[in-house]
Scaffold this active site. Structure first.
Site, PDB file in Angstrom:
ATOM      1  CG  ASP A  30      -2.205   0.848   0.911  1.00 44.10           C
ATOM      2  OD1 ASP A  30      -3.265   0.252   0.660  1.00 44.10           O
ATOM      3  OD2 ASP A  30      -2.100   2.102   0.901  1.00 44.10           O
ATOM      4  CD  GLU A 151     -13.693 -10.845  -2.958  1.00 40.18           C
ATOM      5  OE1 GLU A 151     -12.725 -11.438  -3.452  1.00 40.18           O
ATOM      6  OE2 GLU A 151     -14.616 -11.441  -2.379  1.00 40.18           O
ATOM      7  NE  ARG A 154     -22.346 -11.149   2.775  1.00 39.28           N
ATOM      8  CZ  ARG A 154     -23.019 -11.947   3.600  1.00 39.28           C
ATOM      9  NH1 ARG A 154     -24.269 -11.683   3.906  1.00 39.28           N
ATOM     10  NH2 ARG A 154     -22.443 -13.001   4.145  1.00 39.28           N
ATOM     11  CB  ALA A 256     -38.686  -1.553   4.182  1.00 38.60           C
ATOM     12  CB  CYS A 264     -19.988  -1.540  -3.174  1.00 38.98           C
ATOM     13  SG  CYS A 264     -18.346  -2.054  -2.635  1.00 38.98           S
ATOM     14  CE  LYS A 325     -22.004  -4.529   5.040  1.00 39.43           C
ATOM     15  NZ  LYS A 325     -22.128  -5.677   4.149  1.00 39.43           N
TER      16      LYS A 325
END
Ligand SMILES: NC(=O)c1ccc[n+]([C@@H]2O[C@H](COP(=O)([O-])OP(=O)(O)OC[C@H]3O[C@@H](n4cnc5c(N)ncnc54)[C@H](O)[C@@H]3O)[C@@H](O)[C@H]2O)c1
Length: 455
Positions: A30, A151, A154, A256, A264, A325
């Site tokens: 990186d 990929e 998740r 919902a 993404c 999430k």
């Protein structure tokens, strides 16, 4: 095999650590020297369940290393994965491929002996061709194949997804590159088979976008059905279950809520639309999904204002959950950001908490009081608003909530509570797609939300 992973973010770090766990020799590269130093010190740059143990186990075994020096890692590698970011280009929504192309040039200069160069980042159709062209131009003598291997992991469940994938998509134009990919994923073969699907490079590139666009569509579909449920007095959870048990539809992605977000879906749906434009083949369903989702996030802010009797000026509003999430610290394009902006535009003072996302959120929000625990956030607030369904917010003591709030209002944008329970504790309850206001007046509340326009 010796693997170099270029880009050590969510995808690069998880993939690199999992490949090393399979027994491959992996070097994660990186440009961010702080990230590399932290990894050597055993500190994870992201929050992902199980990652720290996986990384430290493989680093200690000498199978996983970290560096800022791309050239030596590529020189030694049989396979070089590109896992750098492909954010939306400012202004037009195209995928910004500058990191991909810069990495391709650097890789080209360092190639030594036959190497398979694999694009793991999400990239538009034709990017593999361009990477091949860049490598050939920079290093005409190089022996290499370019393969696409999008990929599907998740965030929050990344290690399990990587090690037990539904499928592995490989797109390549020559047998040597495809054979190298079979070898890399061989540890996943069970009984001689792995869910490995081989196709052309452009089909693999498009598969990733089509998959994300379909999932975004499913979420947006149930969100619009939720709006209709509010008008007719139905519970969207019943409808979702009623359709989800049909195995042609399936139960996932039918919750919902406040609209999709994250690093993404928003950028990938936009990039797909740009590809569609370039090829003069409009994707009208995805166009509608993008537009509906965009307006939904602000609409959720207006829903909160309506729950506060149409006025939040100078009121303190507690936002519980900032990440897009649970089980990640990723706040990129989270619905919470638009909701907060809408509340601030209407004059609210926002106080927010999140179990893991505070550090990342601090870079993306202004004038928000960020606190560690929900009780500090809730104290003296005119409403508590659940935006992310973290486990820590699933069983809050509602009596305590009532005693701390200045006004007894709970807005649950993830439908995790039962109305009777909340109202039993003396709170007014507003959810999504379930008679969203006080039960006897569903239509009036839905109309009030629709009428309330806050720019
Ligand atoms: N995050 C996800 O859940 C997810 C899932 C599937 C696919 N993807 C795709 O994978 C790609 C990577 O996503 P991410 O979330 O891991 O990104 P990220 O921003 O977390 O990480 C990218 C990393 O690449 C590094 N980098 C950039 N240019 C570099 C270079 N030339 N050399 C070395 N390092 C370089 C950056 O410093 C950064 O650490 C994107 O295309 C994304 O769409 C992401």
């Amino acid at each position: 095999m010796h693997i170099a992973m270029i880009g050590t973010g969510y995808v690069g770090l998880v993939s690199g650590a999992c490949f090393s766990d399979f027994g491959h020799q992996v070097t994660c590269v990186d440009k961010d020297a702080q990230k590399i130093a932290a990894l050597w010190a055993g500190r994870m740059p992201i929050f992902e369940p199980g990652l720290e143990a996986l990384v430290s186990r493989n680093a200690a075994a000498g199978r996983l290393g970290f560096t800022t020096e791309l050239a030596p890692a590529v020189r030694e590698a049989d396979a070089v994965f590109i896992a750098v970011g492909t954010p939306s280009r400012r202004g037009d929504g195209h995928a910004d491929l500058s990191h991909i192309y810069a990495a391709a040039e650097e890789i080209a200069a360092a190639l030594d002996g036959y190497t398979v160069v694999i694009d793991k980042s999400t990239v538009p159709v034709g990017t593999g061709d361009e990477v091949e062209r860049i490598i050939r131009k920079t290093n005409p003598a190089a022996e290499f194949s370019v393969v696409s291997n999008p990929e599907f992991l998740r965030e929050g469940a990344a290690i399990g997804d990587f090690k037990h994938p539904d499928r592995i998509v490989i797109g390549g134009e020559d047998e040597r590159g495809l054979q190298a990919m079979r070898e890399i994923y061989r540890p996943l073969f069970l009984g001689g088979k792995a869910p490995l699907i081989e196709m052309s490079r452009c089909a693999a590139e498009l598969t990733k976008y089509a998959g994300n666009a379909f999932l975004a569509t499913k979420i947006t579909f149930i969100n619009e059905i939720a709006d209709l449920c509010e008008k007719v007095g139905a519970d969207v959870r019943d409808v979702a279950r009623g359709i989800g048990l049909d195995n042609r539809i399936g139960p996932k992605f039918l919750n919902a809520g406040p609209g999709y977000g994250g690093s993404c879906f928003p950028k990938d749906t936009l990039a797909l639309l740009k590809t569609a434009q370039d090829f003069e083949t409009p994707q009208r369903i995805v166009e509608a999904v993008v537009a509906v989702n965009e307006s939904r996030k602000r609409a959720m802010g207006r829903r909160i204002i309506a729950a506060c009797n149409g006025n939040v000026r100078d009121k303190r509003i507690a936002v519980l959950g900032l990440t897009f999430k649970p089980n990640t610290d990723d706040v990129r394009d989270s619905p919470a950001l638009d909701i907060i902006r809408t509340l601030q535009d209407a004059g609210a003072k926002v106080v927010a908490c999140d179990p893991e996302g505070i550090e990342q959120a601090a870079k993306l929000v202004d004038n928000v009081e960020l606190v560690d625990d929900p009780w500090t956030a809730i104290e003296d607030a005119a409403a508590a608003v659940i935006v992310t369904e973290w486990d820590a917010y699933r069983a809050l003591d509602l009596t305590r909530m009532k005693s701390l709030l200045a006004e007894p209002v709970l807005v649950d944008l993830r439908n995790i509570y039962e109305r009777e329970q909340v109202e039993g504790a003396g709170l007014r309850y507003y959810a999504v797609g379930r008679n969203c206001g006080p039960q006897e007046k569903p239509r009036q509340f839905a109309d009030a939300v629709a009428d309330l326009s806050v720019s």
